[in-house]
Design a protein around this motif. Structure first.
Motif, short mmCIF file in Angstrom:
data_model
loop_
_atom_site.label_atom_id
_atom_site.label_comp_id
_atom_site.label_asym_id
_atom_site.label_seq_id
_atom_site.Cartn_x
_atom_site.Cartn_y
_atom_site.Cartn_z
N ALA A 99 0.83 -1.21 0.00
CA ALA A 99 0.00 0.00 0.00
C ALA A 99 0.86 1.26 0.00
O ALA A 99 0.49 2.28 -0.58
CB ALA A 99 -0.93 0.00 1.22
N ALA A 100 2.02 1.20 0.65
CA ALA A 100 2.92 2.35 0.72
C ALA A 100 3.83 2.45 -0.50
O ALA A 100 4.55 3.44 -0.66
CB ALA A 100 3.77 2.28 1.97
N GLU A 101 3.81 1.39 -1.33
CA GLU A 101 4.68 1.31 -2.51
C GLU A 101 6.15 1.39 -2.11
O GLU A 101 6.97 2.09 -2.71
CB GLU A 101 4.33 2.40 -3.53
CG GLU A 101 2.91 2.29 -4.06
CD GLU A 101 2.57 3.34 -5.10
OE1 GLU A 101 3.33 4.33 -5.21
OE2 GLU A 101 1.57 3.17 -5.81
N LEU A 102 6.47 0.63 -1.04
CA LEU A 102 7.83 0.54 -0.54
C LEU A 102 8.17 -0.93 -0.31
O LEU A 102 7.27 -1.78 -0.24
CB LEU A 102 7.97 1.31 0.78
CG LEU A 102 7.76 2.82 0.74
CD1 LEU A 102 7.64 3.38 2.16
CD2 LEU A 102 8.90 3.51 -0.01
N SER A 103 9.44 -1.22 -0.16
CA SER A 103 9.82 -2.59 0.18
C SER A 103 9.54 -2.85 1.65
O SER A 103 9.52 -1.92 2.46
CB SER A 103 11.31 -2.80 -0.10
OG SER A 103 12.09 -2.08 0.83
N LYS A 104 9.32 -4.11 1.97
CA LYS A 104 9.06 -4.43 3.38
C LYS A 104 10.28 -4.08 4.24
O LYS A 104 10.14 -3.66 5.40
CB LYS A 104 8.70 -5.91 3.54
CG LYS A 104 8.25 -6.26 4.95
CD LYS A 104 7.55 -7.61 5.02
CE LYS A 104 8.48 -8.76 4.83
NZ LYS A 104 7.84 -10.06 5.15
N GLY A 105 11.46 -4.22 3.68
CA GLY A 105 12.66 -3.86 4.42
C GLY A 105 12.70 -2.40 4.80
O GLY A 105 13.18 -2.04 5.87
N THR A 106 12.17 -1.54 3.92
CA THR A 106 12.13 -0.11 4.23
C THR A 106 11.24 0.16 5.43
O THR A 106 11.54 1.03 6.26
CB THR A 106 11.63 0.68 3.01
OG1 THR A 106 12.51 0.45 1.91
CG2 THR A 106 11.56 2.17 3.31
N LEU A 107 10.12 -0.58 5.55
CA LEU A 107 9.23 -0.40 6.69
C LEU A 107 9.98 -0.64 8.00
O LEU A 107 9.81 0.11 8.98
CB LEU A 107 8.04 -1.37 6.61
CG LEU A 107 6.77 -0.86 5.95
CD1 LEU A 107 7.03 -0.46 4.50
CD2 LEU A 107 5.67 -1.92 6.00
N TYR A 108 10.85 -1.67 8.01
CA TYR A 108 11.55 -2.01 9.24
C TYR A 108 12.65 -1.00 9.58
O TYR A 108 13.15 -1.00 10.71
CB TYR A 108 12.15 -3.41 9.13
CG TYR A 108 11.10 -4.50 9.22
CD1 TYR A 108 10.46 -4.77 10.44
CD2 TYR A 108 10.74 -5.25 8.11
CE1 TYR A 108 9.51 -5.77 10.54
CE2 TYR A 108 9.78 -6.25 8.19
CZ TYR A 108 9.16 -6.50 9.40
OH TYR A 108 8.20 -7.47 9.50
N LEU A 109 13.00 -0.15 8.64
CA LEU A 109 13.95 0.93 8.95
C LEU A 109 13.28 2.01 9.81
O LEU A 109 13.97 2.75 10.52
CB LEU A 109 14.47 1.57 7.66
CG LEU A 109 15.35 0.70 6.76
CD1 LEU A 109 15.69 1.44 5.48
CD2 LEU A 109 16.63 0.28 7.49
#
Length: 214
Positions: A42-52
């Motif tokens: 939904a954010a159009e980001l990688s899941k790894g970016t979320l964990y940052l």
């Protein structure tokens, strides 16, 4: 604008995009069914970016939980500054809480109806303490109105926080009754009417001069 300022703005914009996406996913799917993969998409980001930006789903959810507490606090605080006497303020505060319930139903449900379970042990200590402090701040607004009643000589209860907690509990109880549509057949009146009657009973009870039981 310097490079560092631009980077900070981009970082904050990305964090906000994650929160916006998480809010949408949580609102639609609920906490249990929502996944970090769905939020990343939904954010159009990688899941790894979320964990940052967030340690996990629990921290994301509780950050949104805090958004709801902030909205509620601002609504209550604004009402507490309207210059009216304590009785009118208490009634207005009840209606502000009712407006929060009507205008922000998802936030209301995650704040007061959702089962929090082991959430506290699954988030950072800093976020947990922030939740506690904002919840206490909401209760302090209510207890401040009780204090004004004590200053006016109308209330004699020694601990203003105790009736504030009672008020909080009774409001949630009334609203919870109306969450179940089947209950409407048992309740003689609209929710607005029942809340109005309830506040008159609470105010009358606060003004009684009989000693409180120990």
């Amino acid at each position: 604008m310097g490079i560092q300022d631009r980077k900070e703005r981009e970082k904050e914009a990305r964090r906000q995009a994650i929160l916006d996406a998480a809010r949408e996913v949580f609102f639609q799917n609920g906490f249990q069914a929502a996944t970090m993969d769905q939020i990343a998409k939904a954010a159009e980001l990688s899941k790894g970016t979320l964990y940052l930006y967030f340690p996990g789903k629990h921290d994301l959810f509780v950050t949104i939980f805090l958004e709801g507490l902030e909205i509620l606090y601002n609504m209550l605080d604004e009402t507490s500054r309207n210059g009216k006497d304590w009785e009118a303020q208490l009634r207005d505060m009840g209606m502000a809480y009712y407006r929060f319930y009507l205008e922000h139903p998802f936030y209301f449900r995650i704040l007061f109806l959702w089962r929090h379970g082991d959430m506290a042990s699954s988030i950072t200590q800093e976020l947990y303490l922030e939740c506690l402090e904002k919840g206490r701040a909401c209760l302090r607004v209510l207890s401040g109105v009780i204090d004004r009643g004590k200053e006016a000589g109308d209330i004699e209860h020694p601990d203003s926080m105790e009736p504030a907690v009672v008020l909080w509990g009774f409001l949630n109880g009334i609203l919870l009754l109306y969450e179940e549509k089947e209950h409407e057949q048992l309740i003689p009146g609209t929710l607005d009417r029942i809340l109005g009657v309830s506040f008159e009973l609470i105010i009358d009870g606060l003004k009684r001069r009989t000693p409180c039981p120990v």
